[in-house]
Scaffold this motif. Structure first.
Motif, PDB file in Angstrom:
ATOM      1  N   VAL A  60       6.436 -12.247  -7.726  1.00 36.08           N
ATOM      2  CA  VAL A  60       7.601 -11.362  -7.696  1.00 36.08           C
ATOM      3  C   VAL A  60       7.216 -10.002  -7.117  1.00 36.08           C
ATOM      4  O   VAL A  60       7.958  -9.413  -6.328  1.00 36.08           O
ATOM      5  N   VAL A  61       6.059  -9.492  -7.505  1.00 36.62           N
ATOM      6  CA  VAL A  61       5.597  -8.213  -6.965  1.00 36.62           C
ATOM      7  C   VAL A  61       5.452  -8.294  -5.453  1.00 36.62           C
ATOM      8  O   VAL A  61       5.927  -7.415  -4.716  1.00 36.62           O
ATOM      9  N   ILE A  62       4.804  -9.333  -4.965  1.00 32.34           N
ATOM     10  CA  ILE A  62       4.568  -9.469  -3.520  1.00 32.34           C
ATOM     11  C   ILE A  62       5.892  -9.642  -2.770  1.00 32.34           C
ATOM     12  O   ILE A  62       6.085  -9.077  -1.682  1.00 32.34           O
ATOM     13  N   ASP A  63       6.817 -10.402  -3.333  1.00 31.23           N
ATOM     14  CA  ASP A  63       8.103 -10.626  -2.669  1.00 31.23           C
ATOM     15  C   ASP A  63       8.991  -9.388  -2.666  1.00 31.23           C
ATOM     16  O   ASP A  63       9.929  -9.297  -1.871  1.00 31.23           O
ATOM     17  N   HIS A  64       8.706  -8.431  -3.563  1.00 32.16           N
ATOM     18  CA  HIS A  64       9.586  -7.265  -3.711  1.00 32.16           C
ATOM     19  C   HIS A  64       8.815  -5.954  -3.631  1.00 32.16           C
ATOM     20  O   HIS A  64       9.195  -4.976  -4.276  1.00 32.16           O
ATOM     21  N   VAL A  65       7.769  -5.920  -2.826  1.00 28.75           N
ATOM     22  CA  VAL A  65       6.976  -4.691  -2.709  1.00 28.75           C
ATOM     23  C   VAL A  65       7.867  -3.506  -2.350  1.00 28.75           C
ATOM     24  O   VAL A  65       8.859  -3.651  -1.632  1.00 28.75           O
ATOM     25  N   THR A  66       7.511  -2.355  -2.889  1.00 28.00           N
ATOM     26  CA  THR A  66       8.167  -1.049  -2.704  1.00 28.00           C
ATOM     27  C   THR A  66       9.445  -0.900  -3.515  1.00 28.00           C
ATOM     28  O   THR A  66      10.042   0.182  -3.518  1.00 28.00           O
ATOM     29  N   GLU A  69      12.083  -3.857  -8.515  1.00 25.68           N
ATOM     30  CA  GLU A  69      11.713  -5.161  -9.077  1.00 25.68           C
ATOM     31  C   GLU A  69      10.204  -5.284  -9.249  1.00 25.68           C
ATOM     32  O   GLU A  69       9.718  -5.737 -10.297  1.00 25.68           O
ATOM     33  N   ALA A  70       9.468  -4.863  -8.217  1.00 25.57           N
ATOM     34  CA  ALA A  70       8.005  -4.948  -8.297  1.00 25.57           C
ATOM     35  C   ALA A  70       7.460  -4.014  -9.370  1.00 25.57           C
ATOM     36  O   ALA A  70       6.578  -4.383 -10.157  1.00 25.57           O
TER      37      ALA A  70
END
Length: 300
Positions: A60-66, A69-70
């Protein structure tokens, strides 16, 4: 904890506030980092696909960087999502205990402390307190302070949350549920920072919090934003801000995680704040314990 305004923009303390349970490295952790961080930084760019498979939360972090959500997943230490199996738990523990992950949680605790401290100082002095979070994301810092009772019960407060991301505004509204005190007004504004600062009334806000946005802007743009913030702050009001600092994991974060940022130390940030109109005698710059995030608090 050192809470004094610095009189020269030449030094920044590391804030180890023992009351906040900030995350630090033990001797064993430092030894582990000495071995592990060079490995992280040497990983190929496409290793992020393994990270996504190894941990649902890390994915989830990688898919929503910046985005908020991350950050929300990082704040929760990866525990927002169920840990499906032993592998997910094992790798989740690794990814959410690297120094950058811990430093984000430290930053949140320190920002909350600054908000709480200032509110407690002015709550008996003003008829209504005006607070704004710019590029608010989830607005977690302010919302948690209020939910934890970081204000005087009879004090009127107006809390404004500005973000250009509609998803962040929806999330923030959900997070704020439970704040139903009749003296507290909540307002969400869907707009960009530039547009808002152009039209916002001068000398309005007691607290302006802007954390997590300036890591993506050039010095000139940051200065422009601080000039606007100085204009909308009331005399005696404070700015709370931060920036990520060059650190040993940044190659991994930039290349593998895919989260590029502009790195500045807190003294560099303090000097930009000073250039925007804040007197240097009223600017305090400090690091969280891992020295990955620097914070600046400035009084108008």
């Amino acid at each position: 904890m050192k809470n004094e305004y610095i009189d020269k923009l030449t030094s920044a303390e590391v804030d180890f506030d023992p009351e906040l349970n900030l995350e630090k490295n033990t001797l064993l952790g430092s030894i582990f980092d000495f071995i592990f961080i060079p490995i992280l930084n040497s990983l190929p760019k496409n290793f992020k696909y393994f990270i996504k498979k190894s941990s649902n939360s890390a994915g989830v972090v990688i898919d929503h960087v910046t985005t908020h959500e991350a950050l929300e997943v990082l704040y929760s230490n990866g525990k927002m999502f169920s840990l499906k199996n032993i592998s997910d738990r094992f790798f989740g523990h690794i990814w959410f205990n690297i120094n950058n992950s811990k430093a984000v949680r430290n930053r949140l605790k320190l920002v909350k402390r600054e908000i709480r401290s200032y509110l407690s100082n002015i709550s008996n002095e003003k008829k209504e307190i005006e607070v704004i979070s710019i590029a608010a994301g989830s607005s977690r810092s302010i919302i948690e302070v209020i939910k934890e009772g970081g204000y005087a019960g009879g004090t009127k407060m107006s809390l404004t949350f500005l973000d250009k991301n509609e998803s962040a505004i929806r999330y923030s509204r959900e997070l704020s549920k439970g704040i139903d005190h009749p003296s507290i007004k909540l307002l969400w504004i869907h707009d960009s920072v530039n547009n808002f600062l152009r039209v916002a009334p001068a000398n309005r806000f007691d607290i302006v919090e802007i954390v997590g946005l300036l890591d993506y802007f050039t010095d000139d743009k940051v200065l422009e934003i601080f000039i606007g913030i100085h204009r909308i702050l009331q005399p005696g009001g404070i700015l709370i801000t931060s920036n990520i600092v060059h650190n040993s994991e940044e190659e991994f974060v930039t290349r593998v995680v895919g989260w590029p940022m502009i790195y500045r130390d807190p003294i560099s940030m303090a000097k930009i704040v000073n250039s925007s109109g804040f007197g240097y005698n009223y600017i305090r710059a400090f690091y969280e314990p891992l020295k990955i995030h620097g914070l600046v608090v400035a009084k108008k």
